[in-house]
Enzyme design. Structure first.
Site, mmCIF file in Angstrom:
data_model
loop_
_atom_site.group_PDB
_atom_site.id
_atom_site.type_symbol
_atom_site.label_atom_id
_atom_site.label_comp_id
_atom_site.label_asym_id
_atom_site.label_seq_id
_atom_site.Cartn_x
_atom_site.Cartn_y
_atom_site.Cartn_z
ATOM 1 N N HIS A 1 16.350 13.227 -22.653
ATOM 2 C CA HIS A 1 17.764 13.320 -22.269
ATOM 3 C C HIS A 1 18.478 14.344 -23.132
ATOM 4 O O HIS A 1 18.106 14.574 -24.282
ATOM 5 C CB HIS A 1 18.461 11.957 -22.379
ATOM 6 C CG HIS A 1 18.331 11.316 -23.732
ATOM 7 N ND1 HIS A 1 17.208 10.609 -24.110
ATOM 8 C CD2 HIS A 1 19.160 11.304 -24.800
ATOM 9 C CE1 HIS A 1 17.359 10.163 -25.342
ATOM 10 N NE2 HIS A 1 18.532 10.576 -25.795
ATOM 11 N N PHE A 2 19.497 14.934 -22.542
ATOM 12 C CA PHE A 2 20.339 15.897 -23.249
ATOM 13 C C PHE A 2 21.731 15.297 -23.400
ATOM 14 O O PHE A 2 22.327 14.857 -22.416
ATOM 15 C CB PHE A 2 20.443 17.210 -22.460
ATOM 16 C CG PHE A 2 19.119 17.915 -22.329
ATOM 17 C CD1 PHE A 2 18.717 18.850 -23.269
ATOM 18 C CD2 PHE A 2 18.261 17.624 -21.270
ATOM 19 C CE1 PHE A 2 17.489 19.499 -23.160
ATOM 20 C CE2 PHE A 2 17.035 18.261 -21.150
ATOM 21 C CZ PHE A 2 16.646 19.207 -22.108
ATOM 22 N N HIS A 3 22.220 15.290 -24.622
ATOM 23 C CA HIS A 3 23.598 14.853 -24.881
ATOM 24 C C HIS A 3 24.524 16.057 -24.717
ATOM 25 O O HIS A 3 24.222 17.146 -25.224
ATOM 26 C CB HIS A 3 23.763 14.398 -26.333
ATOM 27 C CG HIS A 3 22.955 13.210 -26.726
ATOM 28 N ND1 HIS A 3 23.498 11.949 -26.837
ATOM 29 C CD2 HIS A 3 21.645 13.074 -27.055
ATOM 30 C CE1 HIS A 3 22.556 11.094 -27.234
ATOM 31 N NE2 HIS A 3 21.424 11.747 -27.377
HETATM 32 P P1 5GP Z 1 19.125 9.089 -28.511
HETATM 33 O O1 5GP Z 1 19.437 8.565 -29.886
HETATM 34 O O2 5GP Z 1 17.854 8.481 -27.952
HETATM 35 O O3 5GP Z 1 19.144 10.589 -28.451
HETATM 36 O O4 5GP Z 1 20.332 8.632 -27.613
HETATM 37 C C1 5GP Z 1 20.271 7.616 -26.672
HETATM 38 C C2 5GP Z 1 21.668 7.435 -26.132
HETATM 39 O O5 5GP Z 1 21.593 6.568 -25.014
HETATM 40 C C3 5GP Z 1 22.624 6.805 -27.135
HETATM 41 O O6 5GP Z 1 23.708 7.695 -27.381
HETATM 42 C C4 5GP Z 1 23.072 5.524 -26.448
HETATM 43 O O7 5GP Z 1 24.431 5.226 -26.645
HETATM 44 C C5 5GP Z 1 22.750 5.788 -24.999
HETATM 45 N N1 5GP Z 1 22.416 4.578 -24.256
HETATM 46 C C6 5GP Z 1 21.510 3.637 -24.615
HETATM 47 N N2 5GP Z 1 21.473 2.647 -23.707
HETATM 48 C C7 5GP Z 1 22.383 2.973 -22.747
HETATM 49 C C8 5GP Z 1 22.801 2.331 -21.553
HETATM 50 O O8 5GP Z 1 22.351 1.257 -21.192
HETATM 51 N N3 5GP Z 1 23.761 2.975 -20.814
HETATM 52 C C9 5GP Z 1 24.281 4.188 -21.190
HETATM 53 N N4 5GP Z 1 25.207 4.732 -20.390
HETATM 54 N N5 5GP Z 1 23.906 4.812 -22.312
HETATM 55 C C10 5GP Z 1 22.972 4.210 -23.095
#
Ligand code: 5GP
Ligand code: ZN
Length: 138
Positions: free
Chosen positions: A101-103
């Site tokens: 995923h991309f933020h």
């Molecule tokens: P990572 O740390 O893996 O780059 O970011 C994962 C992101 O996914 C986090 O910013 C977290 O808030 C988001 N996230 C995790 N679970 C859910 C969910 O059930 N729904 C949504 N919309 N975002 C989620």
């Protein structure tokens, strides 16, 4: 390619509700449930890949081609001064959800969301040595 225990796969399959921003056959974009700023958006390929390099080149291109358009919309809608596009790969890099995923994180001057990272200088000769090592791994 759906992984049963993956929350993002479930979102892509419509089994878990999302606050959708954009969707096509390949890509889904939705608001992050734990934003670091208003409008914090996640852009994912619908297929399950853990890391950036697991995603086939063509598919990655299709995801990448959506990123700019969505980022612009987020910036305009949030009236932000800029944005970060972040892709965490692996636990060590802060990846909590093991679906690529991309933020897209809207930013404003002085918002304090991130500070500069701790940059340093290479010792003499080290930069070429490291570049050669990476080139050999391509
Ligand atoms: P990572 O740390 O893996 O780059 O970011 C994962 C992101 O996914 C986090 O910013 C977290 O808030 C988001 N996230 C995790 N679970 C859910 C969910 O059930 N729904 C949504 N919309 N975002 C989620
Ligand atoms: Zn998944």
């Amino acid at each position: 390619m759906i992984k049963n225990d993956c929350i993002f796969c479930k979102m892509a399959a419509g089994q878990v509700p999302v606050t959708k921003i954009y969707e096509d056959e390949i890509v889904l974009a939705f608001l992050d449930i734990g934003p670091v700023s208003d409008g914090h958006t996640l852009v994912i390929p619908k297929q399950h890949f853990e890391k950036l390099h697991d995603c086939p080149q063509q598919l990655l291109g299709q995801v990448g081609s959506c990123l700019g358009r969505i980022a612009r919309a987020v910036e305009v809608a949030m009236s932000s001064d800029g944005y970060n596009v972040l892709c965490n790969n692996g636990r060590a890099a802060g990846q909590l959800v093991e679906h690529l995923h991309f933020h897209i994180i809207p930013r404003n001057s002085g918002d304090g969301v991130f500070n500069r990272w701790p940059a340093y200088k290479y010792q003499q000769g080290k930069i070429e040595e490291i570049a050669a090592k990476i080139r050999r791994s391509l």
